[in-house]
Write an enzyme that holds these catalytic residues in place. Sequence first.
Site, PDB file in Angstrom:
ATOM      1  N   TYR A  58       0.892  -1.163   0.224  1.00 18.45           N
ATOM      2  CA  TYR A  58       0.092  -0.048   0.020  1.00 18.45           C
ATOM      3  C   TYR A  58       1.035   1.313   0.025  1.00 18.45           C
ATOM      4  O   TYR A  58       2.099   1.143   0.531  1.00 18.45           O
ATOM      5  CB  TYR A  58      -1.059  -0.192   1.473  1.00 18.45           C
ATOM      6  N   GLU A  59       0.431   2.269  -0.853  1.00 17.18           N
ATOM      7  CA  GLU A  59       1.052   3.321  -0.736  1.00 17.18           C
ATOM      8  C   GLU A  59       1.416   4.054   0.748  1.00 17.18           C
ATOM      9  O   GLU A  59       2.555   4.832   0.690  1.00 17.18           O
ATOM     10  CB  GLU A  59       0.264   4.469  -1.421  1.00 17.18           C
ATOM     11  N   SER A  60       0.677   3.658   1.743  1.00 19.18           N
ATOM     12  CA  SER A  60       1.013   4.307   2.933  1.00 19.18           C
ATOM     13  C   SER A  60       2.210   3.852   3.564  1.00 19.18           C
ATOM     14  O   SER A  60       2.786   4.137   4.726  1.00 19.18           O
ATOM     15  CB  SER A  60      -0.351   4.138   3.774  1.00 19.18           C
TER      16      SER A  60
END
Length: 262
Positions: A58-60
């Site tokens: 995930y981008e996070s």
Amino acid sequence: MSTPAPISSPDHTPSELLTVLSARHLYGKRRVFAGIGLPTLAVALAQATTSPDLEQVYESGVCGAHPPRLPQTIADSPLATGAEAILGMHALFGYVLQGGYIDVGFLGAAQIDRWGSLNSTVIGDYDAPHTRLPGSGGAAEVMANSDEVFVVLRRHDPRSFVAELDFCTSPAPSRARRTDPLVRTRGRGVTTVITSLGVLRAGPDGELWLTATHPGVTVDEVRAATGWPLQVADTVTVTSPPTAAELALLRDTIDPTRVYLR
């Protein structure tokens, strides 16, 4: 010729069809950088069926996510539960994505052109747009550095499949290199587009070709719904509808509260 409606049936919805086909295309892949929505559903279904070792990033900064429920944002707290690693975004983009460890980037967009460049910034003129969209996020980096990119789109019409983007948010590697021959692009760009009418795949030069239609959709209907002269493969297959087992997993186990299914 009018644009046909998204394929539905008494047995499944368009969202379920797109999710199932996306999950099937993930077979054999190892690590996926996917956004929230149908890509998240597709990864979860692939993990529950043919690809149990598939890892979602995930981008996070969450790597190897095993959330107890479907996340609703890229920073939803359940993503941290059982994750194999949580990195800072600089490390994620600098070492994981730019390091060449992502097999598939899974993106959405408002517009796509024949070479797989994407627009997720504005519809209309940039200074006075008809619609202002979220922008790139990490999509430009995902396009440049993933080995390949899948795109899933809920609709297929000339407003989404355009000859010229209103704004180029995420350039295909070929477009980026034409703009600047020194630009660094690692991946192949968009190789697969799964839409409400069928499946497009990239040819040897990167141009998207129609390779499959959904049951009841004709090649002429897909061409009429595309804003450029769409090339068609010599053999166009018909996609297989979701199985009862795939639908049961989606409805009863993966998304019983209909976070994304509709």
